[in-house]
Design an enzyme around this catalytic site. Structure first.
Site, PDB file in Angstrom:
ATOM      1  N   LYS A  29      39.168 -94.389  14.338  1.00 18.33           N
ATOM      2  CA  LYS A  29      39.193 -92.982  14.736  1.00 18.33           C
ATOM      3  C   LYS A  29      39.477 -92.865  16.247  1.00 18.33           C
ATOM      4  CE  LYS A  29      35.854 -91.684  11.076  1.00 18.33           C
ATOM      5  NZ  LYS A  29      34.504 -91.130  10.799  1.00 18.33           N
ATOM      6  N   TYR A  69      39.692 -85.439   4.262  1.00 19.35           N
ATOM      7  CA  TYR A  69      38.269 -85.109   4.122  1.00 19.35           C
ATOM      8  C   TYR A  69      38.020 -84.076   3.024  1.00 19.35           C
ATOM      9  CZ  TYR A  69      36.798 -88.006   8.010  1.00 19.35           C
ATOM     10  OH  TYR A  69      36.506 -89.090   8.808  1.00 19.35           O
ATOM     11  N   ASN A 175      31.539 -92.121  14.841  1.00 19.92           N
ATOM     12  CA  ASN A 175      31.166 -93.460  14.365  1.00 19.92           C
ATOM     13  C   ASN A 175      32.353 -94.423  14.285  1.00 19.92           C
ATOM     14  OD1 ASN A 175      32.397 -92.258  12.208  1.00 19.92           O
ATOM     15  ND2 ASN A 175      30.553 -92.128  10.943  1.00 19.92           N
ATOM     16  N   HIS A 178      36.657 -95.267   9.800  1.00 26.23           N
ATOM     17  CA  HIS A 178      36.504 -94.822   8.413  1.00 26.23           C
ATOM     18  C   HIS A 178      36.936 -95.972   7.495  1.00 26.23           C
ATOM     19  CE1 HIS A 178      37.069 -92.617   4.653  1.00 26.23           C
ATOM     20  NE2 HIS A 178      38.185 -93.314   4.541  1.00 26.23           N
ATOM     21  N   GLU A 189      43.369 -92.510  -0.948  1.00 24.89           N
ATOM     22  CA  GLU A 189      43.558 -92.502   0.508  1.00 24.89           C
ATOM     23  C   GLU A 189      44.768 -93.326   0.933  1.00 24.89           C
ATOM     24  OE1 GLU A 189      38.779 -91.870   1.493  1.00 24.89           O
ATOM     25  OE2 GLU A 189      39.727 -93.763   2.057  1.00 24.89           O
TER      26      GLU A 189
END
Ligand code: GDP
Length: 200
Positions: A29, A69, A175, A178, A189
């Site tokens: 990310k 998402y 965080n 992913h 995905e």
């Protein structure tokens, strides 16, 4: 009776149980890119013997981030309930705004926080391959909240963010990374992020 006259026993069947290789999507990310953690993160997956079969840097559009998402009704309900309860327990819900909302609505809000996070800068999208790749990558990544992720995991070693920081600032938990959480989500995905011909 002489032993060589006994009927010959058939040899035991040989069982060849080679686990099928899985493919899984990993995104570093924007905070992972900004902090220069690309080499460190890739190294961790290489060291366990996983194979990198696709990679590209992406400036993520809001449309792609929303589709990424869009994990389904159950996810919206669950994350919505979790955040609502957190606000109540920590006295964060001053005007009772969250208490008055349906959990699904709060889940949609968290989706928007996630879209803002994923579109804040470039993302490195990758596909990793190997036996049990989905579970192994999740284990190396660690749990969602970095302050609860054990040392040795990517989130535990490189992020200290707590859910209190994130919820009180009305944004996603930062965080770093992913990773797909099941064969079904890995398939969806990978198809969302990569054309077939981009996967080696
Ligand atoms: P993951 O698979 O570990 O990334 O976790 P999820 O799929 O459950 O959630 C997706 C992302 O939403 C997480 O990586 C976080 O960035 C964010 N998120 C999940 N739960 C919470 C929460 O309780 N509060 C906030 N602020 N963000 C959350």
């Amino acid at each position: 009776m002489a032993s060589n006259l006994l009927p010959k026993k058939p040899p035991p069947p040989t069982i060849k149980m080679k686990p099928a290789a899985e493919q899984t999507l990993v995104l570093i990310k924007p905070d992972g890119i900004e902090r220069g953690l690309v080499g460190e993160i890739i190294g961790r997956f290489e060291k366990v013997g996983l194979q990198l079969i696709a990679a590209k840097l992406v400036n993520v559009s809001p449309d792609l981030a929303y589709r990424h998402y869009d994990a389904g009704e159950e996810w919206f309900q669950n994350v919505g309930k979790k955040v609502q309860q957190f606000y109540r327990e920590h006295g964060l819900d001053k005007g009772e705004a969250f208490a008055k909302m349906e959990p699904r609505e709060i889940g949609k809000l968290v989706q928007k926080w996630n879209v803002d996070y994923l579109t804040a800068g470039p993302v490195l999208a990758m596909v990793w391959r190997g036996p049990h790749a989905i579970g192994i990558v999740r284990k190396i990544v660690g749990p969602t909240y970095p302050d609860q992720a054990p040392p040795g995991t990517i989130r535990g070693d490189f992020a200290h963010e707590s859910v209190l920081d994130a919820n009180s600032q009305q944004r996603s938990v930062h965080n770093l990374i992913h990773a797909s959480d099941s064969p079904a989500s890995a398939k969806l995905e990978i198809e969302l992020w990569f054309h077939r011909k981009e996967i080696i």
